[in-house]
Write a protein that holds these residues in place. Structure first.
Motif, PDB file in Angstrom:
ATOM      1  N   ARG A  32      64.383  36.400  30.420  1.00 52.56           N
ATOM      2  CA  ARG A  32      63.163  37.201  30.363  1.00 52.56           C
ATOM      3  C   ARG A  32      62.352  36.850  29.104  1.00 52.56           C
ATOM      4  NH1 ARG A  32      65.248  41.889  29.979  1.00 52.56           N
ATOM      5  NH2 ARG A  32      65.186  42.534  32.159  1.00 52.56           N
ATOM      6  N   PHE A  33      63.039  36.759  27.996  1.00 50.20           N
ATOM      7  CA  PHE A  33      62.382  36.451  26.724  1.00 50.20           C
ATOM      8  C   PHE A  33      61.738  35.066  26.765  1.00 50.20           C
ATOM      9  CE2 PHE A  33      62.512  34.728  22.386  1.00 50.20           C
ATOM     10  CZ  PHE A  33      61.856  35.736  21.679  1.00 50.20           C
ATOM     11  N   VAL A  34      62.490  34.069  27.218  1.00 46.13           N
ATOM     12  CA  VAL A  34      61.983  32.694  27.251  1.00 46.13           C
ATOM     13  C   VAL A  34      60.859  32.546  28.268  1.00 46.13           C
ATOM     14  CG1 VAL A  34      62.592  30.300  27.803  1.00 46.13           C
ATOM     15  CG2 VAL A  34      64.136  31.705  26.410  1.00 46.13           C
ATOM     16  N   ALA A  35      61.036  33.096  29.463  1.00 44.92           N
ATOM     17  CA  ALA A  35      60.020  32.982  30.511  1.00 44.92           C
ATOM     18  C   ALA A  35      58.723  33.661  30.095  1.00 44.92           C
ATOM     19  CB  ALA A  35      60.537  33.584  31.813  1.00 44.92           C
ATOM     20  N   ASN A  47      61.336  45.674  31.195  1.00 48.03           N
ATOM     21  CA  ASN A  47      60.298  44.794  30.655  1.00 48.03           C
ATOM     22  C   ASN A  47      60.506  44.563  29.161  1.00 48.03           C
ATOM     23  OD1 ASN A  47      59.642  47.320  29.730  1.00 48.03           O
ATOM     24  ND2 ASN A  47      57.504  47.280  30.405  1.00 48.03           N
ATOM     25  N   VAL A  48      61.738  44.773  28.696  1.00 48.12           N
ATOM     26  CA  VAL A  48      62.078  44.473  27.302  1.00 48.12           C
ATOM     27  C   VAL A  48      63.341  43.618  27.278  1.00 48.12           C
ATOM     28  CG1 VAL A  48      61.020  46.580  26.415  1.00 48.12           C
ATOM     29  CG2 VAL A  48      63.448  46.578  27.007  1.00 48.12           C
ATOM     30  N   SER A  49      63.479  42.842  26.193  1.00 50.74           N
ATOM     31  CA  SER A  49      64.678  42.031  26.010  1.00 50.74           C
ATOM     32  C   SER A  49      65.301  42.347  24.656  1.00 50.74           C
ATOM     33  CB  SER A  49      64.343  40.532  26.069  1.00 50.74           C
ATOM     34  OG  SER A  49      64.164  40.098  27.389  1.00 50.74           O
ATOM     35  N   PRO A  50      66.477  42.960  24.629  1.00 48.26           N
ATOM     36  CA  PRO A  50      67.170  43.145  23.362  1.00 48.26           C
ATOM     37  C   PRO A  50      67.944  41.879  22.990  1.00 48.26           C
ATOM     38  CG  PRO A  50      68.279  44.377  25.117  1.00 48.26           C
ATOM     39  CD  PRO A  50      67.159  43.614  25.752  1.00 48.26           C
ATOM     40  N   TYR A  97      62.560  43.342  22.191  1.00 50.35           N
ATOM     41  CA  TYR A  97      61.258  42.680  22.275  1.00 50.35           C
ATOM     42  C   TYR A  97      60.566  43.055  23.586  1.00 50.35           C
ATOM     43  CZ  TYR A  97      63.048  39.649  18.554  1.00 50.35           C
ATOM     44  OH  TYR A  97      63.562  39.167  17.377  1.00 50.35           O
ATOM     45  N   SER A  98      59.289  43.379  23.513  1.00 49.58           N
ATOM     46  CA  SER A  98      58.505  43.634  24.722  1.00 49.58           C
ATOM     47  C   SER A  98      58.253  42.312  25.441  1.00 49.58           C
ATOM     48  CB  SER A  98      57.166  44.290  24.357  1.00 49.58           C
ATOM     49  OG  SER A  98      57.375  45.564  23.814  1.00 49.58           O
ATOM     50  N   CYS A  99      58.538  42.285  26.730  1.00 51.33           N
ATOM     51  CA  CYS A  99      58.349  41.067  27.520  1.00 51.33           C
ATOM     52  C   CYS A  99      57.670  41.439  28.843  1.00 51.33           C
ATOM     53  CB  CYS A  99      59.695  40.374  27.758  1.00 51.33           C
ATOM     54  SG  CYS A  99      60.502  39.792  26.241  1.00 51.33           S
ATOM     55  N   ALA A 100      58.179  40.945  29.940  1.00 47.75           N
ATOM     56  CA  ALA A 100      57.647  41.288  31.261  1.00 47.75           C
ATOM     57  C   ALA A 100      58.807  41.376  32.237  1.00 47.75           C
ATOM     58  CB  ALA A 100      56.635  40.242  31.726  1.00 47.75           C
ATOM     59  N   CYS A 101      58.610  42.121  33.301  1.00 49.39           N
ATOM     60  CA  CYS A 101      59.658  42.284  34.300  1.00 49.39           C
ATOM     61  C   CYS A 101      59.900  40.981  35.059  1.00 49.39           C
ATOM     62  CB  CYS A 101      59.263  43.358  35.313  1.00 49.39           C
ATOM     63  SG  CYS A 101      59.044  45.003  34.624  1.00 49.39           S
ATOM     64  N   ALA A 102      61.080  40.867  35.630  1.00 49.33           N
ATOM     65  CA  ALA A 102      61.354  39.769  36.552  1.00 49.33           C
ATOM     66  C   ALA A 102      60.398  39.873  37.738  1.00 49.33           C
ATOM     67  CB  ALA A 102      62.792  39.840  37.048  1.00 49.33           C
ATOM     68  N   ASN A 103      59.996  38.730  38.273  1.00 49.94           N
ATOM     69  CA  ASN A 103      59.122  38.741  39.440  1.00 49.94           C
ATOM     70  C   ASN A 103      59.887  39.087  40.715  1.00 49.94           C
ATOM     71  OD1 ASN A 103      57.949  36.738  37.350  1.00 49.94           O
ATOM     72  ND2 ASN A 103      56.205  37.249  38.640  1.00 49.94           N
TER      73      ASN A 103
END
Length: 460
Positions: free
Chosen positions: A134-137, A159-162, A172-178
């Motif tokens: 999630r973080f990398v994508a 939508n976060v990655s610890p 870290y705030s990221c985005a949900c999986a599609n």
């Protein structure tokens, strides 16, 4: 609106104006959980919208299948071969590590495996792999899917990655999986302990929702009752189906996986992990960090959450038996010694101490002026608070018994930490996050040290 009346797919990828005054959305395009769910993967990919608005083109767009040495055998190889047979251009990346946490060093390894022309990442795994991907994508602006290999944690729809950063777990705030895929045949191959970890992560939500509601009642923190109800509904659904989990029945595994995903949707609705994470998670994160400091993998996150839920349950129960002495609490607040606190933090957190101290310098959660204001609110609302805490103790009375049925841990005994370390974890886990919860309440009332001693003597 009625979240509880909607299917899991009706809760994603659309806006819901809520009675709380906010509009909720979880930007997940597809969820498939159940029998033969994996068969829907090619369909999802062929309809996947890419950045810029165009649809995935199998002739020009490439896929990276990510797994580790364990999940490659469990399902990664099967997913890779399925996509090849469907005519997709696909490569694979297998982390070579036999065990790994969600750490930035592994995110860098995955980042180095990205290539020109890559349009989609499909990760096969559970907690750590999902958080890393999630973080990398997110930072590469590439959509990603997660194919679950175990119903072991609630982060699939988050939508976060610890990730571990500078020896401290940072969210870290990221985005949900599609897309999220949970095929019960694949989930059924997970070790019992991983299924138990999923249950542990779920049961911890009783504490999380209680503490979120408590902070709202005492201090006006934003709270959404409809999201809270969705989480508690998910928890109860799993608790009611523990016998089926023990027998690995498809329906029970589906319920557990759906519940874990529903809680991730709840986090996405709020934008932070508040509906799913409280003092039980603070203790779990601290345990994970302590293991990493020692060069050990430690226990699964959900296992730690379940165990910590048992501890918070006992601390709440003991707290309810105490005399709530507000004058004593105020005197305790006034005696706060920052220099002594910093010294203890450096001793307890070691390499991660600077991050904890930096957070304190921003929020000052133990500053007497702040604590005294909070004590006033606790005293004013003490009757309502007592009723609330009695309910959460009742809700978590069966936690230990349920977890033991699925090889879960219910005590800090066996973690390899001495009494002093466990005591410090209970005393200082609250300082990992700027979030009002059980451990901060105990500190404000001047009884955190006493309750930590109670746990240590009861369990060790």
């Amino acid at each position: 609106m009625g979240f509880l009346d909607k299917s899991i797919n009706e809760l994603i990828n659309r806006e819901y104006p809520c009675s709380c005054g906010r509009t909720h959305i979880a930007n997940i395009e597809n969820i498939a959980i159940g029998v033969n769910a994996l068969q829907r993967l090619p369909e999802f990919i062929k309809n996947q919208l890419l950045p810029g608005g165009r649809v995935f083109d199998p002739k020009q767009d490439q896929i990276l299948v990510v797994s580790d040495v364990n999940t490659h055998q469990a399902g990664g190889k099967k997913v890779f071969e399925m996509l090849q047979q469907e005519g997709f251009q696909v490569r694979e990346f297998v982390f070579p590590h036999p065990s790994m946490h969600a750490e930035e060093q592994y995110a860098e390894e995955l980042k180095a495996a990205l290539f020109e022309g890559l349009s989609l990442i499909v990760t096969v795994g559970s907690g750590s792999l999902n958080d890393i991907t999630r973080f990398v994508a997110f930072h590469a602006q590439i959509p990603y899917y997660i194919v679950a290999t175990a119903p072991s944690m609630d982060g699939y729809a988050s939508n976060v990655s610890p990730l571990i950063h500078n020896n401290l777990k940072i969210t870290y705030s990221c985005a949900c999986a599609n897309a999220i895929i949970g095929d019960v045949a694949l989930l059924a191959t997970a070790p019992t302990k991983m299924i138990g970890a999923g249950l542990g992560d779920i049961i911890g939500k009783y504490i999380a929702i209680n503490d979120w509601k408590m902070s709202h009642m005492l201090y006006g923190e934003y709270y959404c009752g409809e999201v809270a109800d969705l989480v508690l509904y998910s928890v109860q659904k799993c608790v009611d189906n523990v016998p089926g989990l023990i027998r690995r029945e498809p329906e029970a595994l589906q319920y557990l996986m759906e519940s874990l995903v529903l809680i991730g949707i709840a986090m996405s609705y709020i934008g932070v992990s508040r509906p799913a994470s409280s003092s039980e998670h603070h203790i779990a994160h601290f345990l994970e960090m302590k293991s990493i400091f020692k060069g050990e993998y430690g226990e699964l996150h959900g296992t730690n959450v379940g165990m910590a839920t048992c501890l918070i349950h006992d601390m709440y129960r003991k707290f309810l038996e105490m005399d709530w002495n507000f004058d004593k609490a105020r005197e305790h607040a006034k005696q706060f010694d920052y220099q002594k606190w910093e010294q203890e933090i450096r001793h307890s957190f070691g390499l991660a101490a600077d991050e904890v101290i930096s957070l304190y310098q921003k929020v000052g959660q133990n500053e007497p002026e702040q604590v005294l204001k909070r004590i006033d609110a606790i005293e004013e609302k003490q009757d309502q608070l007592r009723v609330m805490l009695e309910q959460v103790v009742k809700d978590t009375d069966t936690t230990a018994g349920l977890l033991r049925q699925l090889n879960g841990l219910t005590s800090p005994e066996g973690y390899g930490f001495d009494k002093g370390e466990i005591r410090d974890i209970l005393r200082f886990a609250k300082d990992l996050r700027n979030r009002y919860a059980a451990l901060q309440l105990f500190y404000d009332m001047g009884v955190l040290d006493e309750l930590a001693d109670h746990i240590v003597e009861a369990y060790l």
